[in-house]
Write an enzyme that holds these catalytic residues in place. Structure first.
Site, short mmCIF file in Angstrom:
data_model
loop_
_atom_site.label_atom_id
_atom_site.label_comp_id
_atom_site.label_asym_id
_atom_site.label_seq_id
_atom_site.Cartn_x
_atom_site.Cartn_y
_atom_site.Cartn_z
N GLU A 18 0.81 -1.22 0.00
CA GLU A 18 0.00 0.00 0.00
C GLU A 18 0.84 1.27 0.00
O GLU A 18 0.38 2.32 -0.43
CB GLU A 18 -0.93 0.01 1.22
CG GLU A 18 -1.96 1.11 1.19
CD GLU A 18 -3.16 0.83 2.09
OE1 GLU A 18 -3.69 1.80 2.65
OE2 GLU A 18 -3.56 -0.34 2.22
N ASP A 127 -3.07 -2.96 3.29
CA ASP A 127 -3.47 -3.03 4.70
C ASP A 127 -4.69 -3.94 4.85
O ASP A 127 -5.61 -3.90 4.02
CB ASP A 127 -3.81 -1.64 5.23
CG ASP A 127 -2.56 -0.77 5.38
OD1 ASP A 127 -1.44 -1.31 5.28
OD2 ASP A 127 -2.72 0.45 5.58
N ASP A 129 -7.59 -4.30 6.09
CA ASP A 129 -8.90 -3.82 6.54
C ASP A 129 -9.75 -3.58 5.30
O ASP A 129 -9.32 -3.86 4.18
CB ASP A 129 -8.75 -2.55 7.39
CG ASP A 129 -8.00 -1.44 6.65
OD1 ASP A 129 -7.76 -1.57 5.43
OD2 ASP A 129 -7.65 -0.43 7.29
N TYR A 345 -0.44 -3.29 13.53
CA TYR A 345 -1.28 -2.43 12.70
C TYR A 345 -2.20 -1.59 13.59
O TYR A 345 -2.93 -2.12 14.43
CB TYR A 345 -2.12 -3.30 11.76
CG TYR A 345 -2.85 -2.52 10.70
CD1 TYR A 345 -2.16 -1.75 9.77
CD2 TYR A 345 -4.24 -2.54 10.65
CE1 TYR A 345 -2.85 -1.03 8.80
CE2 TYR A 345 -4.94 -1.83 9.68
CZ TYR A 345 -4.22 -1.07 8.76
OH TYR A 345 -4.90 -0.36 7.81
#
Length: 719
Positions: A18, A127, A129, A345
């Site tokens: 990312e 990431d 999520d 994280y």
């Protein structure tokens, strides 16, 4: 530039992270024992490509690791709808939208295309999520457009440390389309609602009032966001509570008793009374019979439990409370620590560790620290009795563990004070949550004076336990003299004291985060952004005590919508949307279903708000002077309403005057409806009336024809 992935042996695997820093960390960790790491430039100067050899589940691979920089694509309306005056804002609820790669990301797109063309696998290191999953599918779209035969895999990791990265690449999974769809739904809902309301209220109000927050308030955008406005609503509502508060005097009886062992302060168990006469009568009864009799003595062990494992909202709240750091700055610092490999994280809803987590190994990492290292050593000693498995806060996002330290640091030289503070908070919080609670011996004493009950309490701390390491919390120790049931004494002092009720304080950042979390406004990853927008848009200010007040502009907008009777500033509508988007991420609702429901509901709100826009004018007029600028919608509410507009059939026709002094009757729906007619002469010569003359021929467009009605020369309005 030719694709560098053509060379090397084994299966070619393109890995996409990312951020450039994450790509470098992943490549560095994976390449340590595989024959060296080579770096070359991509099309974008910031997104380099790292090459090395590696083996995935025993299969030799030529690894190419590169990155994007956050979202690769943007969602926007088609060109004909992008200009503010190009359409009715209501049309934006159903206008065509599309995702595209913006100009500043085209070089990243070209790098992905060139490298993907020669690879067999695509591994996504975004990431873990919802937002990261959405970016992953943006990367997939670009890469499969040039190579539809790619095998696509997802790496799941929560920390940029050796063990996590090596495990992730050996346990690749499928990307989660439901997560990506939830973000797509949120992006489209926010774009449509935000654009329609923002255009509506900006064009309606900006030029009508002198709003002096900027040097040129013509450039001021009065933005509306479906999360931003409920967040503002919390600030305004608390401010209104304070403004509405009327201090009220009350009376209470205080009692103290001094002995050789110390002083005990007894509190009246009625609390206080607002009736002065009643309070005086009770007080005089106590003074006339002042003998105090001990009616109850209760001694018990009390425990103060350590906090639950740390999630994002608690990190932001505690950093605000302990260090006066804003939530936005907290997340920036936490992101730095994560990318450097020192914490896990930082965007997680989870506040409970799974049984698979090696908690002892995390503590072992911290034994070398000069300050909390001895406490970590004591935790691990079998006979110390200090260890306790952490509590379960009841939240698990199924993506990441709670925030915890992942690497030891005694203080990196390049860190700011806030980096040191936040790292210390994460470490001490983790050590606290695997520790025993503090233990205290609490004594409660109740006494009776003339039938009135009073109580006092004292506490002695027997074992501090987690409080020894968690310096941010305390548990006061206060002793009182020894009393036995039935004992009698004369109070040292017995007074009738007055006080006044006080309003609640302004919301702190921690308070505001709690309100948002409780009502489901935003997510752990976005709440700090919504708070920042309030400040950036001049809707709220934050004082030196880190407490929020609305500006006149913020209060006026909330007041206007509140006066409409439509609670657009309340959290309910957005909370329902957030629950629906969570349902999309869980696969129990479709993206299309949620989009249809949410947008239908909000379009109805929009149409209702536009019909009642005079309420916004009235609210703004409370706080701001009218502007003498013309054009736009500034005179919609000021002019006399003549009659409904027959062209758009939605708005009224009103009397207005331009900067040259000439009068006209125009539609309040301007600029979407441009129905208007200029009046000849001045108002001294003509009076606008809604009378319909039988001799005039109705026409489709608004026209003015002179006619004589009851001997007065008037201009008759025909439609």
């Amino acid at each position: 530039m030719s694709g560098g992935g053509r060379g090397g042996g084994g299966m070619k695997v393109l890995h996409v992270a990312e951020k450039p820093s994450v790509a470098k960390s992943v490549a560095t960790i994976l390449s340590r024992n595989s024959g060296g790491l080579r770096t070359r430039e991509g099309r974008s100067r910031y997104n380099k490509i790292f090459e090395f050899s590696y083996s995935i589940n025993g299969r030799p691979c030529h690894m190419l690791v590169t990155s994007v920089t956050g979202h690769l694509m943007e969602l926007e309306f088609q060109d004909r709808y992008r200009k503010w005056h190009s359409c009715d804002p209501a049309d934006l609820f159903h206008a065509p939208v599309h995702k595209f790669v913006p100009e500043d990301k085209l070089d990243i797109k070209r790098t992905l295309e060139e490298e993907a063309r020669w690879c067999q696998w695509l591994v996504l290191w975004l990431d873990c999520d919802r937002e990261g999953e959405n970016i992953a599918f943006e990367v997939i779209e670009v890469c499969t457009a040039v190579n539809p035969h790619l095998t696509i895999k997802r790496a799941h990791f929560s920390a940029l440390i050796d063990r996590e990265i090596h495990e992730a690449v050996q346990r690749l999974v499928e990307p989660n389309k439901c997560f990506a769809d939830a973000v797509d739904a949120r992006q489209e809902i926010d774009l449509r609602i935000g654009a329609s309301f923002t255009r509506f209220q900006t064009m309606l109000l900006r030029d009508a009032f002198v709003i002096d927050f900027t040097t040129d308030d013509r450039n001021l955008v009065l933005s509306y966001g479906p999360c931003q406005f409920p967040t503002l609503g919390f600030v305004v509502e608390r401010y209104w509570e304070i403004q509405a508060h009327e201090p009220e005097e009350f009376w209470t009886i205080n009692c103290s008793h001094k002995s050789d062992e110390g002083i005990a302060t007894f509190n009246w168990m009625r609390g206080h009374l607002f009736d002065y006469t009643c309070a005086v009568i009770i007080y005089e009864m106590c003074v006339q019979e002042p003998i105090a009799t001990v009616t109850k003595v209760r001694q018990q062990e009390k425990l103060k439990y350590p906090p639950y494992p740390l999630n994002t909202i608690e990190l932001e709240k505690r950093a605000s409370r302990f260090f006066r750091m804003s939530s936005e700055h907290t997340m920036k610092v936490a992101e730095d620590l994560y990318q450097a490999g020192f914490i896990s994280y930082p965007r997680t809803e989870t506040d409970s560790f799974s049984q698979r987590t090696d908690l002892h190994a995390i503590v072992q990492e911290q034994q070398r620290h000069p300050v909390w290292g001895p406490y970590a050593q004591q935790l691990l000693e079998p006979g110390s009795g200090l260890w306790r498995n952490p509590g379960n806060g009841g939240h698990d996002d199924k993506a990441h563990p709670p925030i915890h330290p992942t690497k030891f640091s005694s203080g990196e030289s390049g860190w700011s004070q806030d980096h040191h503070r936040l790292y210390e908070l994460v470490v001490r919080h983790f050590l606290a949550c695997v520790s025993q609670p503090a233990v205290g011996a609490e004594t409660n004493v109740e006494i009776d004076i003339a039938g009135e009950l009073f109580s006092a309490s004292g506490r002695a701390i027997l074992a501090k336990n987690y409080l020894d390491v968690y310096r941010f919390e305390s548990w006061g120790s206060s002793t009182i003299p020894t009393y036995v049931s039935g004992q009698q004494f004369v109070p040292t002092s017995l007074t009738l004291d007055s006080g006044v009720t006080r309003p609640p304080p302004l919301l702190s950042e921690a308070d505001l985060l709690s309100c948002m979390d409780k009502e489901g406004i935003g997510t752990d990853a976005t709440m700090h952004d919504h708070i920042k927008k309030l400040l950036d848009r001049f809707y709220a200010t934050k004082d030196s005590n880190m407490r929020f007040s609305p500006t006149n502009l913020g209060e006026a907008l909330v007041m206007g919508y509140d006066d409409m009777g439509y609670k657009l500033w309340k959290p309910y509508l957005r909370a329902v949307m957030e629950r629906d988007m969570k349902a999309v991420s869980e696969g129990t609702k479709s993206k299309a279903e949620v989009l249809t429901t949410s947008l239908q509901q909000m379009k109805a709100c929009f149409v209702d708000a536009r019909l009642n826009k005079v309420k916004l004018f009235e609210a703004m007029a409370v706080f701001f002077e009218r502007s003498n600028r013309s054009g736009g919608d500034e005179q919609h509410a000021a002019g006399e309403v003549v009659r409904p507009c027959g062209l758009c059939q939605e708005s009224d026709m009103v009397l207005r005057r331009n900067r040259d002094g000439n009068f006209m009757v125009g539609c309040m729906g301007y600029p979407q409806c441009r129905n208007a007619v200029w009046l000849p002469g001045s108002l001294s010569e003509a009076v606008v009336t809604t009378n319909i003359c039988n001799t005039c021929t109705p026409a489709r467009d608004l026209v003015f024809e002179p006619c004589l009605i009851e001997g007065v020369l008037e201009y008759n309005v025909n439609d």
